[in-house]
Design an enzyme around this catalytic site. Sequence first.
Site, mmCIF file in Angstrom:
data_model
loop_
_atom_site.group_PDB
_atom_site.id
_atom_site.type_symbol
_atom_site.label_atom_id
_atom_site.label_comp_id
_atom_site.label_asym_id
_atom_site.label_seq_id
_atom_site.Cartn_x
_atom_site.Cartn_y
_atom_site.Cartn_z
ATOM 1 N N SER A 279 -0.583 -6.661 -6.394
ATOM 2 C CA SER A 279 0.680 -6.300 -5.756
ATOM 3 C C SER A 279 0.394 -5.741 -4.375
ATOM 4 C CB SER A 279 1.418 -5.252 -6.592
ATOM 5 O OG SER A 279 0.847 -3.964 -6.395
ATOM 6 N N ASP A 280 1.388 -5.734 -3.504
ATOM 7 C CA ASP A 280 1.248 -4.959 -2.282
ATOM 8 C C ASP A 280 1.472 -3.494 -2.645
ATOM 9 O OD1 ASP A 280 0.889 -4.275 0.381
ATOM 10 O OD2 ASP A 280 2.064 -5.965 1.115
ATOM 11 N N TRP A 281 1.209 -2.616 -1.685
ATOM 12 C CA TRP A 281 1.220 -1.172 -1.944
ATOM 13 C C TRP A 281 2.557 -0.740 -2.572
ATOM 14 C CZ3 TRP A 281 -2.474 2.648 -0.080
ATOM 15 C CH2 TRP A 281 -2.094 3.960 -0.328
ATOM 16 N N GLY A 282 2.506 -0.401 -3.860
ATOM 17 C CA GLY A 282 3.679 0.132 -4.541
ATOM 18 C C GLY A 282 4.777 -0.864 -4.796
#
Length: 743
Positions: A279-282
């Site tokens: 995933s991308d950050w968060g």
Amino acid sequence: MKKVTTITLFMLSLFASAQQQSIDQKVNDLLKKMTIEEKIGQLNQYTGDNQATGPITINPNKQNEIKQGLIGSMLNVIGTKYTRGYQELAMQSRLKIPLLFGQDVIHGYKTTFPLPLAEAASWDLEAIELAARVAATEASASGIHWTFAPMVDIGRDPRWGRVMEGAGEDTYLGSKIAYARVKGFQGNKLGDLNSVMACVKHFAAYGAGVGGRDYNSVDMSERMLLETYLPPFKAAVDAGAATFMNSFNDINGIPATGNAHLQRDILKGKWNFQGFVVSDWGSIGEMVAHGYSKDLKEAAYAAITAGSDMDMESNAYRKHLAELVKEGRVSIDLVDDAVRRILRKKFELGLFDDPYRYSDEKRAEKALNNPEHRKAALEVAQKSIVLLKNENQTLPISKSTKTIAFIGPMVKEYKENMGFWSVELPEVDYNKWIVSQWDGVQNKVGKNTKLLFAKGCEIEGTNKDGFAEAVATAKQADVVILSIGERRDMSGEAKSRSDLHLPGVQEDLVKAIQATGKPVVVLVNAGRPLVFNWTADNVPAILYTWWLGTEAGNAIANVLFGDYNPSGKLPMTFPREVGQVPIYYNHFSTGRPAKDENSTNYVSAYIDLKNSPKYPFGYGLSYTTFDYSGLKLSSTKIKSNETIKVSFQLKNSGKVAGDEVVQLYLKDKFGSVVRPVLELKDFQKVKLNAGESKTIEFTIDKEKLSFYNNKLEWGTEPGDFEVMIGTSSADIKLRSDFELVAN
């Protein structure tokens, strides 16, 4: 000889297959020993404590969780000392599964190369691959296994700050660059000590956010997605990319992180991608804010079922995935598939054989101070500069010029030249490591040349107190170099801008200096296309220098004084005003196309602005001139299983050697769906000495003639085509027609 080569290749293929089977067996054996908590730990990524390119998340229990096998990967851990330290903690876990260390190595590690968009302006695939190769060599020597690059999003809207991180607006060029960057990062094979895993991002269509705003929604047809935005990702898969990263945006109402169509159907299904998706950050947790998931638990459910293997910083899997499995909502097979993909890469990297093999201080010292890396940075930086204007042969500047005034807020800056998404190492003194523009020019001119400086103004703000000194300095000089543009952190993630004009009073400074009557050369430093119409219309010479990295000053000086003939071409269209964006060259025609720039009556046009851009895609000048002639087609009528050879003569008709990027465009004149007015389908970068000629050849095949029809089927349709050879998308030198007939 061919027989020996064939046998060798066959044996290598058998060895690679056996090696992969061996790794798969090891993965399966390890998986059987793992508890559900340990499996989920492999899907969990935390940040470290080094604020190299991103924020720090405080987690006081981080070390204990590593010892318990509850963390599989970390990012923002910089240097062999720290990567070794965290890996030692992982070796205290029950199964001793090593950590993966990731980092945003976007355009260099210690040696900073031009911004990716600037590199794309080189149209030099070997140079782009070289830049990624050097970055991988330095990063891997510092304990990094994995870079969150390349970004291959198509960017048609310069308001979006992250255009600096990609390859521009064109699908064909973007696909070629995506392939080159993956090859550069990963080298010959994963597991080599100078290789890092590439992470292709952001999957998908992130560059098409509404209004050019970062993280914003995307709404597009499936045909546009398949034909324009996905091909660079497919090219990266073909190059062997180890990992993918999903994007923050929703696409047609489904967040990409929870989008099974993208991740299961296309990436892992149709494309048979064997790596893992992070995933991308968060972004898993952000599906709650999207209004797509009720809470973090539902977000975890959506992400794992859609095909997101690793959770970066959301803690969604860590907190809720075991519960979802226990409830029977998530099959353990889905978890095992994600874990298996991650473990496979750890085995391929050789981390189970030696978890510290990338944390060698002696190797790091050697790699981070290799003089060949600076030479590569200089080479790529020179190739990335685009000459936008050169009236009266203002450039190159003679080295015997008596007095030069170097004016502007960028002249004596150091770290600004690094641009956004550059790794900042705590042990590096960047005022000594980076060559400023002032240093570069000072190193270039002889002892008989007097070099004067005035700042003139700041990058932002309304203060003009420095104008008088700048004008007085300019009046003393034989030629003026004026360096202006954005701050380096005005383009990048979360740096969307509604106003693309030069910041502050910089263009007023240009007007004041131009009014002195001195020859003026403007350097524009930026991470995106800017609007600077007065400067473009009135100043005799303009170089678009982007942000060029460690060797910025030397690269700019080499171009200013003619030691390097600029050859860059724009990878993005430059608008006249923000009201034109999104703007791109390969748009569709309409039923009422404007006949010319003055046609505004009931046609597709603005009544207050020309349709055409300020600078078109593919545009860039040289200190020499090139003549195109003698276009020949091997046939004017072909079937889809046949090819056409296109040839013409290219001559350097000027007085100095130079590189020309010759561009092949096609136009499909009619079809079952409307087709673009023209499309880039091939290019070559050709070096010619003064007076030299060369026959240039291209091949047009079925792939170049195919598109997605109204049934979303990829293929060709019989019809009439125009082939165009040009020096930009708006400067076509040669044209001819051919027909594609039914088989």
